[in-house]
Design a protein around this motif. Structure first.
Motif, mmCIF file in Angstrom:
data_model
loop_
_atom_site.group_PDB
_atom_site.id
_atom_site.type_symbol
_atom_site.label_atom_id
_atom_site.label_comp_id
_atom_site.label_asym_id
_atom_site.label_seq_id
_atom_site.Cartn_x
_atom_site.Cartn_y
_atom_site.Cartn_z
ATOM 1 N N LEU A 444 0.834 -1.205 0.000
ATOM 2 C CA LEU A 444 0.000 0.000 0.000
ATOM 3 C C LEU A 444 0.870 1.257 0.000
ATOM 4 O O LEU A 444 0.550 2.264 0.638
ATOM 5 N N ASN A 445 1.985 1.199 -0.741
ATOM 6 C CA ASN A 445 2.887 2.346 -0.799
ATOM 7 C C ASN A 445 2.198 3.546 -1.428
ATOM 8 O O ASN A 445 1.396 3.412 -2.359
ATOM 9 N N GLU A 446 2.532 4.733 -0.922
ATOM 10 C CA GLU A 446 1.952 5.962 -1.457
ATOM 11 C C GLU A 446 2.678 6.438 -2.708
ATOM 12 O O GLU A 446 2.158 7.265 -3.451
ATOM 13 N N THR A 447 3.877 5.947 -2.956
ATOM 14 C CA THR A 447 4.644 6.271 -4.172
ATOM 15 C C THR A 447 4.811 5.009 -4.985
ATOM 16 O O THR A 447 5.435 4.046 -4.531
ATOM 17 N N ALA A 448 4.263 5.023 -6.196
ATOM 18 C CA ALA A 448 4.367 3.844 -7.057
ATOM 19 C C ALA A 448 5.783 3.694 -7.592
ATOM 20 O O ALA A 448 6.344 2.600 -7.604
ATOM 21 N N PHE A 449 6.375 4.810 -8.053
ATOM 22 C CA PHE A 449 7.767 4.762 -8.515
ATOM 23 C C PHE A 449 8.332 6.170 -8.543
ATOM 24 O O PHE A 449 7.590 7.168 -8.590
ATOM 25 N N PHE A 450 9.639 6.247 -8.504
ATOM 26 C CA PHE A 450 10.389 7.483 -8.718
ATOM 27 C C PHE A 450 11.646 7.123 -9.480
ATOM 28 O O PHE A 450 12.544 6.461 -8.940
ATOM 29 N N PHE A 451 11.710 7.523 -10.745
ATOM 30 C CA PHE A 451 12.849 7.246 -11.605
ATOM 31 C C PHE A 451 13.628 8.547 -11.799
ATOM 32 O O PHE A 451 13.219 9.413 -12.581
ATOM 33 N N PRO A 452 14.752 8.714 -11.111
ATOM 34 C CA PRO A 452 15.477 9.984 -11.214
ATOM 35 C C PRO A 452 16.281 10.154 -12.495
ATOM 36 O O PRO A 452 16.643 11.281 -12.836
ATOM 37 N N HIS A 453 16.571 9.049 -13.213
ATOM 38 C CA HIS A 453 17.437 9.173 -14.389
ATOM 39 C C HIS A 453 16.971 8.199 -15.468
ATOM 40 O O HIS A 453 17.350 7.029 -15.487
ATOM 41 N N LEU A 454 16.131 8.703 -16.353
ATOM 42 C CA LEU A 454 15.712 7.958 -17.527
ATOM 43 C C LEU A 454 16.303 8.621 -18.765
ATOM 44 O O LEU A 454 16.352 9.849 -18.861
ATOM 45 N N VAL A 455 16.745 7.826 -19.724
ATOM 46 C CA VAL A 455 17.368 8.347 -20.948
ATOM 47 C C VAL A 455 16.591 7.819 -22.142
ATOM 48 O O VAL A 455 16.301 6.620 -22.234
ATOM 49 N N SER A 456 16.244 8.717 -23.050
ATOM 50 C CA SER A 456 15.521 8.322 -24.258
ATOM 51 C C SER A 456 16.481 7.729 -25.282
ATOM 52 O O SER A 456 17.700 7.970 -25.240
ATOM 53 N N ASP A 457 15.925 6.971 -26.206
ATOM 54 C CA ASP A 457 16.747 6.389 -27.264
ATOM 55 C C ASP A 457 16.889 7.390 -28.412
ATOM 56 O O ASP A 457 16.498 8.559 -28.310
ATOM 57 N N ALA A 458 17.440 6.934 -29.527
ATOM 58 C CA ALA A 458 17.669 7.828 -30.671
ATOM 59 C C ALA A 458 16.369 8.329 -31.268
ATOM 60 O O ALA A 458 16.351 9.372 -31.941
ATOM 61 N N GLU A 459 15.263 7.623 -31.050
ATOM 62 C CA GLU A 459 13.957 8.039 -31.555
ATOM 63 C C GLU A 459 13.202 8.921 -30.568
ATOM 64 O O GLU A 459 12.036 9.242 -30.807
ATOM 65 N N GLY A 460 13.848 9.275 -29.464
ATOM 66 C CA GLY A 460 13.195 10.130 -28.478
ATOM 67 C C GLY A 460 12.208 9.397 -27.590
ATOM 68 O O GLY A 460 11.392 10.049 -26.925
ATOM 69 N N LYS A 461 12.259 8.066 -27.523
ATOM 70 C CA LYS A 461 11.309 7.292 -26.734
ATOM 71 C C LYS A 461 11.883 6.983 -25.362
ATOM 72 O O LYS A 461 13.056 6.627 -25.227
ATOM 73 N N VAL A 462 11.036 7.115 -24.347
ATOM 74 C CA VAL A 462 11.407 6.797 -22.975
ATOM 75 C C VAL A 462 10.434 5.738 -22.465
ATOM 76 O O VAL A 462 9.215 5.923 -22.539
ATOM 77 N N LYS A 463 10.970 4.619 -21.950
ATOM 78 C CA LYS A 463 10.128 3.544 -21.449
ATOM 79 C C LYS A 463 10.182 3.512 -19.929
ATOM 80 O O LYS A 463 11.255 3.641 -19.332
ATOM 81 N N LEU A 464 9.013 3.334 -19.328
ATOM 82 C CA LEU A 464 8.885 3.260 -17.878
ATOM 83 C C LEU A 464 8.256 1.916 -17.525
ATOM 84 O O LEU A 464 7.083 1.670 -17.832
ATOM 85 N N GLU A 465 9.021 1.032 -16.877
ATOM 86 C CA GLU A 465 8.538 -0.277 -16.442
ATOM 87 C C GLU A 465 8.390 -0.270 -14.929
ATOM 88 O O GLU A 465 9.318 0.111 -14.212
ATOM 89 N N PHE A 466 7.233 -0.725 -14.434
ATOM 90 C CA PHE A 466 6.964 -0.648 -13.007
ATOM 91 C C PHE A 466 5.860 -1.640 -12.651
ATOM 92 O O PHE A 466 5.185 -2.193 -13.527
ATOM 93 N N THR A 467 5.683 -1.824 -11.349
ATOM 94 C CA THR A 467 4.596 -2.635 -10.791
ATOM 95 C C THR A 467 3.759 -1.754 -9.879
ATOM 96 O O THR A 467 4.295 -1.118 -8.960
ATOM 97 N N MET A 468 2.472 -1.696 -10.150
ATOM 98 C CA MET A 468 1.598 -0.823 -9.370
ATOM 99 C C MET A 468 1.426 -1.341 -7.947
ATOM 100 O O MET A 468 1.346 -2.557 -7.731
ATOM 101 N N PRO A 469 1.382 -0.468 -6.956
ATOM 102 C CA PRO A 469 0.995 -0.899 -5.604
ATOM 103 C C PRO A 469 -0.441 -1.413 -5.597
ATOM 104 O O PRO A 469 -1.181 -1.275 -6.571
ATOM 105 N N GLU A 470 -0.852 -1.976 -4.492
ATOM 106 C CA GLU A 470 -2.171 -2.610 -4.405
ATOM 107 C C GLU A 470 -3.238 -1.698 -3.807
ATOM 108 O O GLU A 470 -4.346 -2.156 -3.543
ATOM 109 N N ALA A 471 -2.909 -0.434 -3.603
ATOM 110 C CA ALA A 471 -3.898 0.501 -3.071
ATOM 111 C C ALA A 471 -4.902 0.863 -4.168
ATOM 112 O O ALA A 471 -4.546 1.020 -5.337
ATOM 113 N N LEU A 472 -6.168 0.961 -3.788
ATOM 114 C CA LEU A 472 -7.238 1.338 -4.717
ATOM 115 C C LEU A 472 -7.458 2.839 -4.593
ATOM 116 O O LEU A 472 -8.151 3.318 -3.695
ATOM 117 N N THR A 473 -6.853 3.621 -5.496
ATOM 118 C CA THR A 473 -6.895 5.070 -5.398
ATOM 119 C C THR A 473 -6.576 5.683 -6.758
ATOM 120 O O THR A 473 -6.406 4.962 -7.755
#
Length: 538
Positions: A444-473
């Motif tokens: 039941l974490n209040e923060t699902a994720f915090f990614f401080p350093h993501l880098v896009s590829d040559a096409e300008g795409k940024v991917k975010l992979e994560f697992t959602m907490p189980e809180a219903l909100t």
């Protein structure tokens, strides 16, 4: 919570038009009719455009402001409109009707009308009725200019206007200066970064002139346009900032793949695309976060949309007209003033006694039998038998026996057979699910994720992979992207975690020995079909 507006009419009418109106193009007027709460409503409207009666010549405004004196008929003030201010076009009287039209606004309360008007001052008058037959009106001043003319068609001392005051490099800035006097000249200056780009006098014999300036890339941050005219011992000083935004330092961040409704504990991958001002893909760094949006109720959280390090031009030159109104002033000498202490002190009871008399009802009570507002340790009002009531604590008298009895009675539940399982719908043993495999939600974490350093590829795409907490909100997403050239962009979004079938227990907050417990559970079905199942309390 919703606010409701109440007025003398049930309809509100308004009109709007562009600030820059010329005789070369038709004047477009937008009409809106709404309820007092702002909801669109159709109405039958009549619109008239009057030419205004201008004064014979331009007149300077009063230094103290126009103050019309009331017209008197003997000792009675006559109910007459004040005389118009010659220096204020909004107070000029209506003249001939140059255009009129009747129409209906649509269901959203919108309508657009176009009229071809020659140069000059006008006032549009809209008339309609609400559903009770009460008249509703709206006024709109219009000033139509002729940029190609040599004479200003408006009897005002000074006028500075432009189609727009924010431009991009490569565009031409166009402004119009004019005066309603028969003759007059002004000094025009264009300043950028403390240096004059242009400085010239308007043409002699012309009371209107166009100012042009080509906007270059070096002018990002803006520049200043100043006009100075002196006439009839009055200085007309105008300074306007022309904006040239740093649009080349803005990045566009958009979603390529985004799911706004997820299940608790679901694994997900989002993809964002970053592009530059030229619509080309940009290689950037990005910081992203997803947190419980309900936390914003305590302190709203925002991220910046760019770097505020770029220069915005402003002029350090200030001009001020010193011919102002002077009131009567003290010149020399003074009057002798004798000051004497006139403070008077009256005898009074001590505060301890007064506090019991005024506002605290020391000798009386309220109809409910309680003494309100007693100080701690103070005796309450006499009871029915003449004895003093219990002592107050925090401004009230407590009936402890009734209070305890009320709490105990409110905690008693209905007699029910003790059972650890309740069947929602009759099912066969073959259809009974194995509830032992169902586990309670733990993450039941209040923060699902915090990614401080993501880098896009040559096409300008940024991917975010994560697992959602189980809180219903509901969750709030923030993403800030930037590159080595200090270009930046912000991306926001909202996400909801929910399940088609949710169980919300409602147990009592506390129990006492001997209480009979009735445990209630709320089962919510958000799917499109009816559901049947078994609920077990462990």
């Amino acid at each position: 919570q919703r606010a409701t507006n109440v007025g003398y009419t049930a309809l509100r009418a308004s009109m709007s038009a562009a600030e820059w109106l010329t005789s070369e193009k038709s004047v477009e007027i937008t009409v809106a009719t709404t309820t007092l709460d702002g909801e669109g409503q159709g109405a039958d409207c009549a619109l008239k455009i009057h030419r205004l009666k201008q004064p014979a010549k331009a007149q300077r405004a009063s230094l103290t402001g126009y103050q019309p004196y009331p017209v008197r008929r003997g000792r009675r003030v006559a109910d007459e409109a004040p005389k118009p201010d010659p220096a204020n076009p909004n107070s000029w009287e209506l003249g001939e009707v140059v255009a009129q039209d009747g129409f209906n606004t649509d269901a959203a309360g919108k309508a657009t009308r176009t009229y071809q008007l020659p140069p000059g001052p006008y006032r549009a008058l809209l008339t309609t009725q609400d559903r009770f037959g009460k008249e509703v009106t709206a006024l709109l001043p219009l000033t139509v200019l002729d940029p190609k003319g040599k004479t200003l068609p408006l009897k005002v001392p000074n006028l500075v206007a432009a189609p727009k005051w924010s431009l991009e490099p490569g565009e031409d800035f166009v402004a119009l200066w004019g005066t309603g006097y028969d003759e007059g000249r002004a000094f025009i200056e264009i300043e950028h970064r403390g240096k004059l780009v242009q400085a010239f006098w308007t043409e002699p014999g012309a009371t209107q002139q166009t100012v042009r300036q080509t906007v270059t890339e070096a002018m990002r941050g803006g520049f200043t346009v100043r006009t100075t005219m002196v006439r009839e011992n009055r200085a007309y000083l105008t300074a306007r900032q022309v904006g040239v935004p740093w649009s080349n330092k803005q990045l566009s961040v958009a979603w390529e793949h985004f799911v706004s409704k997820l299940e608790p504990g679901q694994k997900e991958t989002w993809t964002a695309v970053v592009t530059g001002p030229d619509a080309k893909k940009a290689v950037t760094e990005m910081v992203a976060a997803l947190y419980d949006k309900s936390l914003d109720a305590y302190l709203p959280h925002y991220w910046t949309g760019g770097f505020g390090v770029f220069r915005y031009d402003s002029s350090s030159l200030t001009s001020q007209f010193e011919n102002v109104v002077k009131q009567l002033r003290h010149l020399h000498g003074n009057w002798f003033t004798d000051y004497r202490d006139a403070h008077m002190v009256y005898r009074s009871f001590p505060e301890e006694i007064m506090a019991n008399l005024w506002g605290y009802q020391y000798f009386g009570g309220y109809p409910d039998g309680k003494a309100h507002g007693l100080l701690p340790g103070m005796a309450g009002p006499p009871g029915k038998d003449g004895a003093a009531g219990p002592r107050g604590d925090k401004g009230e008298v407590h009936d402890m026996e009734a209070r305890v009895g009320g709490e105990r009675s409110s905690m008693r539940a209905m007699e029910a057979p003790a059972a650890t399982a309740a069947t929602v719908a009759p099912v066969t043993p073959a259809q009974t699910p194995d509830l032992s495999q169902v586990s309670a939600r733990k993450n039941l974490n209040e923060t699902a994720f915090f990614f401080p350093h993501l880098v896009s590829d040559a096409e300008g795409k940024v991917k975010l992979e994560f697992t959602m907490p189980e809180a219903l909100t509901q969750w709030k997403f923030l993403g800030f992207a930037h590159d080595r050239d200090l270009r930046a962009g912000l991306l926001t979004g909202d996400v909801v975690t929910a399940k088609d079938l949710m169980v919300q227990p409602n147990p009592p907050r506390f129990l006492r020995e001997g209480d009979v417990l009735e445990f209630t559970v709320k089962v919510t079905n958000q799917s499109a079909t009816a559901q049947k199942g078994t609920v077990r309390l462990t």
